[in-house]
Design an enzyme around this catalytic site. Structure first.
Site, PDB file in Angstrom:
ATOM      1  N   TYR A  19       7.510   8.637  12.870  1.00 51.18           N
ATOM      2  CA  TYR A  19       6.198   8.219  12.352  1.00 51.18           C
ATOM      3  C   TYR A  19       6.203   8.565  10.867  1.00 51.18           C
ATOM      4  CZ  TYR A  19       0.994   8.160  12.508  1.00 51.18           C
ATOM      5  OH  TYR A  19      -0.324   7.923  12.296  1.00 51.18           O
ATOM      6  N   ASP A  42      -7.683   2.856  13.987  1.00 47.91           N
ATOM      7  CA  ASP A  42      -7.217   4.214  13.742  1.00 47.91           C
ATOM      8  C   ASP A  42      -7.327   4.598  12.269  1.00 47.91           C
ATOM      9  OD1 ASP A  42      -6.056   6.646  14.651  1.00 47.91           O
ATOM     10  OD2 ASP A  42      -4.235   6.053  13.598  1.00 47.91           O
ATOM     11  N   ASP A  43      -7.092   3.631  11.366  1.00 47.20           N
ATOM     12  CA  ASP A  43      -7.165   3.949   9.932  1.00 47.20           C
ATOM     13  C   ASP A  43      -8.568   4.407   9.552  1.00 47.20           C
ATOM     14  OD1 ASP A  43      -4.478   2.938   9.534  1.00 47.20           O
ATOM     15  OD2 ASP A  43      -5.380   0.972   9.884  1.00 47.20           O
ATOM     16  N   GLU A  84      -4.541  -1.843  13.688  1.00 43.55           N
ATOM     17  CA  GLU A  84      -3.692  -0.973  12.873  1.00 43.55           C
ATOM     18  C   GLU A  84      -3.311  -1.641  11.550  1.00 43.55           C
ATOM     19  OE1 GLU A  84      -2.788   2.123  13.813  1.00 43.55           O
ATOM     20  OE2 GLU A  84      -1.717   2.360  11.942  1.00 43.55           O
ATOM     21  N   ASP A  85      -3.563  -0.958  10.455  1.00 42.94           N
ATOM     22  CA  ASP A  85      -3.076  -1.391   9.144  1.00 42.94           C
ATOM     23  C   ASP A  85      -3.519  -2.790   8.727  1.00 42.94           C
ATOM     24  OD1 ASP A  85      -1.878   1.022   8.741  1.00 42.94           O
ATOM     25  OD2 ASP A  85       0.109   0.390   9.373  1.00 42.94           O
ATOM     26  N   LYS A 116       3.348   4.093  16.659  1.00 48.31           N
ATOM     27  CA  LYS A 116       2.096   4.653  17.196  1.00 48.31           C
ATOM     28  C   LYS A 116       2.154   4.707  18.727  1.00 48.31           C
ATOM     29  CE  LYS A 116      -0.688   5.198  13.571  1.00 48.31           C
ATOM     30  NZ  LYS A 116      -1.997   5.243  12.978  1.00 48.31           N
ATOM     31  N   ASN A 134      -0.617   8.820   1.961  1.00 50.71           N
ATOM     32  CA  ASN A 134       0.741   8.761   2.510  1.00 50.71           C
ATOM     33  C   ASN A 134       1.541   7.712   1.762  1.00 50.71           C
ATOM     34  OD1 ASN A 134       0.580  10.511   4.832  1.00 50.71           O
ATOM     35  ND2 ASN A 134      -0.797   9.002   5.727  1.00 50.71           N
ATOM     36  N   ARG A 137      -1.799  -3.839   5.045  1.00 47.83           N
ATOM     37  CA  ARG A 137      -1.968  -2.608   4.262  1.00 47.83           C
ATOM     38  C   ARG A 137      -1.347  -1.460   5.051  1.00 47.83           C
ATOM     39  NH1 ARG A 137      -3.717   2.003   4.329  1.00 47.83           N
ATOM     40  NH2 ARG A 137      -3.900   1.427   6.518  1.00 47.83           N
TER      41      ARG A 137
HETATM   42  P1  NAD Z   1      -7.284   1.092   1.270  1.00 49.35           P
HETATM   43  O1  NAD Z   1      -6.393   0.169   0.538  1.00 49.35           O
HETATM   44  O2  NAD Z   1      -8.273   0.518   2.211  1.00 49.35           O
HETATM   45  O3  NAD Z   1      -8.089   2.002   0.218  1.00 49.35           O
HETATM   46  C1  NAD Z   1      -7.548   2.571  -0.945  1.00 49.35           C
HETATM   47  C2  NAD Z   1      -8.654   2.658  -1.982  1.00 49.35           C
HETATM   48  O4  NAD Z   1      -8.166   3.390  -3.098  1.00 49.35           O
HETATM   49  C3  NAD Z   1      -9.097   1.274  -2.469  1.00 49.35           C
HETATM   50  O5  NAD Z   1     -10.496   1.150  -2.411  1.00 49.35           O
HETATM   51  C4  NAD Z   1      -8.559   1.233  -3.880  1.00 49.35           C
HETATM   52  O6  NAD Z   1      -9.343   0.425  -4.743  1.00 49.35           O
HETATM   53  C5  NAD Z   1      -8.624   2.715  -4.257  1.00 49.35           C
HETATM   54  N1  NAD Z   1      -7.785   3.020  -5.422  1.00 49.35           N
HETATM   55  C6  NAD Z   1      -6.571   2.522  -5.738  1.00 49.35           C
HETATM   56  N2  NAD Z   1      -6.174   3.007  -6.934  1.00 49.35           N
HETATM   57  C7  NAD Z   1      -7.155   3.813  -7.376  1.00 49.35           C
HETATM   58  C8  NAD Z   1      -7.330   4.584  -8.546  1.00 49.35           C
HETATM   59  N3  NAD Z   1      -6.418   4.594  -9.514  1.00 49.35           N
HETATM   60  N4  NAD Z   1      -8.457   5.286  -8.660  1.00 49.35           N
HETATM   61  C9  NAD Z   1      -9.397   5.281  -7.676  1.00 49.35           C
HETATM   62  N5  NAD Z   1      -9.306   4.554  -6.570  1.00 49.35           N
HETATM   63  C10 NAD Z   1      -8.180   3.830  -6.410  1.00 49.35           C
HETATM   64  O7  NAD Z   1      -6.334   2.112   2.015  1.00 49.35           O
HETATM   65  P2  NAD Z   1      -6.758   3.189   3.132  1.00 49.35           P
HETATM   66  O8  NAD Z   1      -6.505   2.685   4.478  1.00 49.35           O
HETATM   67  O9  NAD Z   1      -8.124   3.676   2.842  1.00 49.35           O
HETATM   68  O10 NAD Z   1      -5.667   4.311   2.862  1.00 49.35           O
HETATM   69  C11 NAD Z   1      -5.671   5.013   1.639  1.00 49.35           C
HETATM   70  C12 NAD Z   1      -4.664   6.139   1.702  1.00 49.35           C
HETATM   71  O11 NAD Z   1      -5.060   7.085   2.676  1.00 49.35           O
HETATM   72  C13 NAD Z   1      -3.254   5.678   2.090  1.00 49.35           C
HETATM   73  O12 NAD Z   1      -2.310   6.372   1.336  1.00 49.35           O
HETATM   74  C14 NAD Z   1      -3.152   6.058   3.514  1.00 49.35           C
HETATM   75  O13 NAD Z   1      -1.810   6.313   3.906  1.00 49.35           O
HETATM   76  C15 NAD Z   1      -3.975   7.326   3.535  1.00 49.35           C
HETATM   77  N6  NAD Z   1      -4.462   7.621   4.877  1.00 49.35           N
HETATM   78  C16 NAD Z   1      -4.239   8.858   5.372  1.00 49.35           C
HETATM   79  C17 NAD Z   1      -4.640   9.163   6.644  1.00 49.35           C
HETATM   80  C18 NAD Z   1      -4.432  10.541   7.190  1.00 49.35           C
HETATM   81  O14 NAD Z   1      -4.079  11.411   6.499  1.00 49.35           O
HETATM   82  N7  NAD Z   1      -4.655  10.794   8.442  1.00 49.35           N
HETATM   83  C19 NAD Z   1      -5.261   8.185   7.417  1.00 49.35           C
HETATM   84  C20 NAD Z   1      -5.515   6.921   6.869  1.00 49.35           C
HETATM   85  C21 NAD Z   1      -5.111   6.657   5.585  1.00 49.35           C
END
Ligand code: NAD
Length: 564
Positions: free
Chosen positions: A110, A275-276, A252-253, A181, A415, A163
């Site tokens: 994962y 899940d996200d 997912e994603d 997953k 991540n 994504r």
């Molecule tokens: P997403 O694309 O929906 O959201 C990302 C957001 O960040 C967007 O709104 C984007 O405009 C913003 N962004 C990008 N560059 C930026 C900057 N320079 N300044 C401010 N904002 C900025 O993605 P997501 O699903 O929300 O995931 C975001 C991150 O969180 C990923 O890296 C994902 O791996 C991580 N994540 C971690 C977990 C966990 O730890 N359990 C779970 C889900 C997502």
């Protein structure tokens, strides 16, 4: 057509498998293959005599060999490929190996290793698994779903690869995530692997690297959008409903604009969750509630900045509002404790926003064009990163927090590791060891003033397997907010109960306890479903007993020939 049947003796509880397959076909069917562990009788009756070296091994002996082979590989991607190849050869051996070394191998199947695997999907492709539904086959979804190997499916994980983690559009390569997953559903929550199904909805890709790549395996076309996309998804959902009405489906994603829309549209049509958004929110909220207990500042007193107002960031904000409402605040008061920052700074009504961001606009603060400016103004006690912007939590930002809060709670969740907003070593150094931390990706043990610490990983594997198991045993109609809240409570209780000695500072349990955590979460989720009248199965025994009974274990069931 299914070539085997799982049988159960109701008196002894013994399981065995009947199959019409013989010889080589058995050795290449990953759900049945035992390799050198086929007994002499099985070899004789199933056309395997002479097809294997003579020694008959136990599963444990096979696991020892597999572990030695695994250890010879040195890079994450090699280890990921090795484990996936094993998964494709013998499901039982793979799960036994994974279960015996769960904490060590989870990052290989994962996050973070799966991120690299996704990027290299078309180059490293060896064996297909699950179902691929490409847009040009939109009128054949019924046939494709019918082509699944097992008729009886309990859990589907579906993606369109738009994504993936923090890696953006990965097209057909996104399929590696549903596969990973579902591995976790089995390894952590004992969901029967025969009853899981990964699905890739290939609606094209806008990733130029993939479109240019001659080895790309997906539909070489820009992403389908708008009404065509919606009609395709709807056709998929209706077909799933028709063929598998009781299934749990995990979204997912999906891209930021689709993820929430699809969940809202189908949440009560099909038992499904994202899940996200929801899994992340459950785990993060649980880490926060544990942090809140340790920091001495109540949840409703926290000043919370979320950096990255996308799917995960806003999902977490929604759960925080929900939790604060439970603690007596009005929705308006709760939202006042939150400041969401995206690319252009603090969300405000002058910006071009997507619908789900709008509830969080703050027009009461000026000159907040970036994270630093917001932190200077707000002096947060809790900072969450969901932006995929590496190093965004700078020393200056963290020191402002440390100067105004004794135990700042800091969650760089992006991540994979390279995209993390901060390294935990730095966070501890900049806060004199006071920061309460959970990261999105796993980090090696950190050392602060000579003391080794394991930083909690806000890993969704602490939520979705248990949530899924709770839904499967209760056959919940859908997943309500109360069921998600039950998952938060279960996880927090588990952490507080088990965090002793060296683990005292941890905000979440270690992944080595993932199976125990899943049982705990599943029980409370199933109970919440029952209390709300959403459970469609009310067992004579307790859900706890049922959970123990239904969890699939990796051991070899006897295989007998099916005559005729
Ligand atoms: P997403 O694309 O929906 O959201 C990302 C957001 O960040 C967007 O709104 C984007 O405009 C913003 N962004 C990008 N560059 C930026 C900057 N320079 N300044 C401010 N904002 C900025 O993605 P997501 O699903 O929300 O995931 C975001 C991150 O969180 C990923 O890296 C994902 O791996 C991580 N994540 C971690 C977990 C966990 O730890 N359990 C779970 C889900 C997502």
């Amino acid at each position: 057509m299914l070539h085997y049947e799982i049988k159960l003796d109701p008196n002894t509880g013994e399981e065995w498998i009947e199959t019409g397959l013989r010889g080589k076909a058995l050795l290449t069917t990953f759900l049945l293959n035992k390799g050198t562990a086929f007994s002499y009788e099985e070899r004789c009756s199933l056309g395997l005599l002479g097809k294997l070296p003579m020694k008959i091994e136990t599963l444990e002996e096979q696991v020892r060999r597999a572990y030695r082979q695994y250890q010879k590989y040195k890079t994450n991607i090699q280890r990921n490929i090795y484990l996936n190849s094993l998964h494709d050869k013998s499901e039982t051996l793979f799960y036994k190996l994974l279960s015996d070394h769960l904490e060590e191998m989870l990052p290989m199947v994962y996050t973070p290793a799966v991120g690299q695997a996704v990027k290299q999907f078309s180059h490293e492709f060896r064996q297909a698994r699950g179902l691929y539904i490409a847009y040009p086959d939109a009128d054949k979804i019924d046939i494709i779903l019918n082509n699944r190997t097992n008729p009886d499916i309990e859990v589907i994980v579906v993606t369109d690869g738009e994504r993936v983690l923090g890696l953006g559009d990965q097209g057909v390569g996104g399929m590696d995530i549903p596969i990973a997953k579902l591995m976790l559903y089995t390894a952590c929550a004992g969901i029967n692997p025969y009853k899981t199904l990964p699905i890739m909805l290939d609606v094209g890709t806008n990733n130029p690297r993939l479109l240019r790549d001659p080895l790309y395996l997906g539909w070489r076309h820009g992403r389908i959008k708008g009404p065509e996309y919606d009609a395709f998804i709807d056709r998929f959902v209706q077909t799933v409903k028709k063929q598998l009405p009781g299934v749990l489906l995990q979204w997912e994603d999906f891209g930021r604009d689709n993820a929430r829309r699809l969940l809202e549209k189908y949440r009560y049509t099909l038992c499904s969750f994202n899940d996200d958004m929801q899994g992340t929110a459950v785990v993060t909220l649980s880490a926060i509630l544990t942090g809140v207990r340790r920091s001495g500042i109540g949840l409703t007193e926290q000043r919370i900045v979320i950096f990255g107002a996308g799917t995960a960031g806003v999902g977490i904000a929604d759960q925080l509002v929900f939790a604060m409402e439970r603690e007596g605040l009005t929705r308006q008061e709760a939202k006042k404790r939150l400041w969401l920052v995206d690319k252009e700074g603090l969300l405000n009504s002058q910006m071009t926003l997507v619908d789900f961001q709008r509830p969080y606009v703050r027009d009461d603060m000026s000159a907040c064009e970036n994270l630093l400016a917001v932190v200077r103004n707000v002096k947060p006690s809790l900072l969450i990163g969901c932006s995929s912007v590496r190093g965004a939590f700078t020393e200056e930002i963290i020191k402002i927090m440390a100067n105004s809060t004794k135990y700042p709670i800091i969650l760089p969740l992006s991540n994979p590791n390279e995209q993390s907003e901060a390294h935990p070593n730095d966070l501890l150094a900049w806060t004199n060891g006071q920061a309460l931390i959970a990261t999105g990706s796993p980090f090696q043990e950190v050392v602060y003033q000579g003391k080794k610490m394991q930083v909690a990983q806000s890993n969704n594997a602490l939520c979705f397997p248990g949530l899924g198991l709770g839904v499967v045993v209760s056959r919940a109609k859908w997943i309500s907010d109360n069921m998600l809240w039950a998952a938060v409570q279960a996880l927090t209780q588990y952490t507080l109960l088990h965090a002793k000695g060296d683990e005292e500072h941890r905000l979440l349990p270690s992944l080595k306890n993932a199976r125990e955590v899943a049982k705990h979460v599943a029980f409370q989720v199933a109970e919440a479903a029952r209390e709300e009248g959403l459970a469609q199965f009310l067992p004579i025994e307790t859900y706890q007993t049922l959970i123990e009974k239904v969890m699939w274990e990796p051991y070899y069931r006897p295989i007998r020939p099916k005559e005729g």
